[in-house]
Design an enzyme around this catalytic site. Structure first.
Site, PDB file in Angstrom:
ATOM      1  N   GLU A 316      -2.898   1.161  -2.347  1.00 40.54           N
ATOM      2  CA  GLU A 316      -1.719   0.893  -1.526  1.00 40.54           C
ATOM      3  C   GLU A 316      -2.005   1.372  -0.101  1.00 40.54           C
ATOM      4  OE1 GLU A 316       1.245   3.085  -3.645  1.00 40.54           O
ATOM      5  OE2 GLU A 316       0.912   1.959  -5.488  1.00 40.54           O
ATOM      6  N   PRO A 317      -2.446   0.469   0.782  1.00 37.95           N
ATOM      7  CA  PRO A 317      -2.812   0.894   2.133  1.00 37.95           C
ATOM      8  C   PRO A 317      -1.666   1.480   2.949  1.00 37.95           C
ATOM      9  CG  PRO A 317      -3.721  -1.261   1.646  1.00 37.95           C
ATOM     10  CD  PRO A 317      -2.764  -0.941   0.541  1.00 37.95           C
ATOM     11  N   GLY A 318      -0.420   1.262   2.524  1.00 36.91           N
ATOM     12  CA  GLY A 318       0.710   1.830   3.244  1.00 36.91           C
ATOM     13  C   GLY A 318       0.885   1.231   4.616  1.00 36.91           C
ATOM     14  N   ARG A 319       1.022   2.095   5.619  1.00 39.87           N
ATOM     15  CA  ARG A 319       1.310   1.650   6.983  1.00 39.87           C
ATOM     16  C   ARG A 319       0.138   0.945   7.653  1.00 39.87           C
ATOM     17  NH1 ARG A 319       2.735   7.184   9.304  1.00 39.87           N
ATOM     18  NH2 ARG A 319       2.992   7.562   7.085  1.00 39.87           N
ATOM     19  N   ARG A 360      11.012   8.468  13.724  1.00 39.73           N
ATOM     20  CA  ARG A 360       9.869   9.240  13.244  1.00 39.73           C
ATOM     21  C   ARG A 360       9.549  10.453  14.115  1.00 39.73           C
ATOM     22  NH1 ARG A 360       5.283   7.796  13.041  1.00 39.73           N
ATOM     23  NH2 ARG A 360       4.642   8.801  11.096  1.00 39.73           N
ATOM     24  N   CYS A 391      22.962  10.595  21.927  1.00 40.88           N
ATOM     25  CA  CYS A 391      23.563  11.886  22.261  1.00 40.88           C
ATOM     26  C   CYS A 391      22.932  13.002  21.424  1.00 40.88           C
ATOM     27  CB  CYS A 391      25.077  11.824  22.036  1.00 40.88           C
ATOM     28  SG  CYS A 391      25.960  13.199  22.788  1.00 40.88           S
TER      29      CYS A 391
END
Length: 465
Positions: A316-319, A360, A391
């Site tokens: 699962e290479p992910g990002r 993030r 804010c």
């Protein structure tokens, strides 16, 4: 040490991090931070053959700009490098119907972890047999639907989940294909919240405690369950294979124990992934071919040592596929020099987005880069902080970056590496409208996900009736 008045007052706070160097040309792009088609023409950023200034003129800001050719190329790179594996695209990183179709067209499978993500995949016509369903707290309704549509694997995370699956298969007469998620006790060198294989966290069954073996035993004995194998995931934003080596050794030892004690040869194994990308110049990710070579050698060596046949592997290479393929474009609204202790000045560049479109930085203390995207500049670079309009004092997009000293209201600023976990984690904080996703390819821009409107925002507000 943190200054008693706060981090902004600490010695060296205005020098920036040690890895950040003042650029000789603040107009230049650091190529490995951007998608493959990104370049500048007279200071104007172009992506996918389109000038972002033209994209913004039609679609406004903030906007996520997705380089389709780059996305597809990264998907193919993982598919080809891991040709003997099943490669799963991370739906949670970013998913819409068009992207699901791209993933299927490029020969990848798809990870999902919610009913909503499953709905998107099915709407896109994604083959359910190539879908893996994650999640530590899947409801009966979610499991019932996943089994009914025939997802290729359900990654089981608890004994209660196994009981739910047993109940559903008994009621319906359908079979469920499952993998058992295990925690290998390997702590990835990443942020605490995205390290997922140490013992003290919510995911998986512990190998050390014996819970993982018991889950395998239960799944194998269940009449409506087809046990595929073990699933391991050590975290995200990982740059080398060292953590996988330790994890694979422990997971394969359990795989061998199951074969020896239960007489069951599980046909598959998922090694997870979560491969890192370059957000700043401090990041140096490995390419897919290097990762594939190293991980394959690890498994081959351990299987020989244990005397067991190699299972069919998946990753699962992910990002690593969508992350670098997207950038976010903002319009500068306010530029404020703020005087600090000792006469120092920090330049705050405020843009028309922020933590509602990229949480993030606030959530993980993540680092990003950026560039002036709408014109060239001969002004000397100034250490700047790009902040949002929300804010919150912690509403920071890019903590430290050198931008031309003449950045002014109306300029465009683009942030690379925002394809993963930015639009998918976007919110309506301060009742902000979530930005659109604009795909660009061969000079043509098209909307994949439209910008929210105030009507969207108010649609669920039922008033006082």
């Amino acid at each position: 040490m943190t200054h008693e008045a706060g981090w902004a007052h600490a010695p060296g706070a205005l020098r920036g991090p040690s890895w950040l160097r003042e650029p000789e040309d603040p107009d230049a792009l650091v190529a490995h931070l951007w998608s493959s088609t990104a370049h500048k023409v007279d200071g104007v950023l172009h992506v996918g053959g389109a000038a972002v200034a033209d994209v913004v003129a039609e679609h406004n800001t903030p906007a996520y700009v997705l380089d389709e050719a780059d996305f597809r190329a990264r998907a193919r790179a993982f598919r080809d490098a891991f040709s003997a594996y099943e490669v799963f695209y991370a739906g949670k990183a970013f998913l819409c119907t068009a992207v699901a179709r791209w993933v299927q067209e490029e020969g990848l499978s798809l990870d999902i972890c919610s009913n909503g993500e499953l709905s998107v995949a099915l709407r896109a016509g994604f083959d359910p047999a190539r879908i893996g369903h994650h999640g530590n707290n899947k409801s009966v309704a979610e499991l019932r639907r996943a089994i009914a549509v025939g997802v290729g694997r359900i990654v089981v995370d608890s004994l209660q989940e196994l009981e739910r699956i047993e109940m559903i298969t008994a009621e319906t007469g359908l079979r469920a294909r499952v993998m058992i998620r295990v925690t290998a006790g390997v702590e990835a060198h990443t942020h605490e919240y995205i390290a997922t294989a140490h013992e003290d966290q919510k995911f998986g069954f512990s190998i050390t405690s014996g819970d993982a073996f018991e889950a395998v035993r239960r799944a194998e004995a269940a009449p409506g369950i087809d046990l595929l194998g073990l699933h391991s995931h050590i975290g995200s934003q990982i740059f080398d294979s060292s953590g996988f080596e330790v994890a694979a050794r422990r997971v394969l030892a359990l795989h061998a124990r199951v074969s020896e004690e239960l007489g069951v040869t599980m046909p598959e194994m998922d090694l997870g992934g979560g491969f890192g990308i370059a957000y700043t110049t401090q990041d140096d990710p490995a390419d897919p071919a290097q990762l594939a070579t190293e991980m394959t050698k690890i498994v081959e060596h351990e299987c020989r040592a244990l005397g067991v046949p190699e299972p069919r592997l998946s990753i699962e290479p992910g990002r690593a596929i969508v992350g670098p393929a997207m950038c976010t474009v903002y319009t500068v609204g306010t530029v404020k020099p703020v005087r600090l202790d000792g006469g120092a000045v920090r330049t705050y560049v405020s843009v028309d987005g922020g933590m509602s479109d990229n949480i993030r930085t606030a959530l993980y203390d993540a680092d990003y880069s950026c560039t002036l995207a709408s014109r060239s500049s001969a002004a000397p670079p100034v250490l700047s902080r790009v902040v949002g309009k929300h804010c919150e004092a912690g509403d920071i997009v890019v903590k430290d970056e050198f931008l031309p000293g003449d950045v002014a209201p109306g300029d465009l600023v683009a942030v690379p590496g925002t394809g993963a976990y930015c639009r998918s984690m976007a919110s309506n904080y301060n009742h902000a409208l979530r930005p659109p996703v604009i795909a660009v390819r061969d000079g043509v821009a098209r909307v994949l996900v439209r910008r929210e409107t105030e009507d969207d925002l108010l649609a669920t507000d039922m008033g006082d009736s």
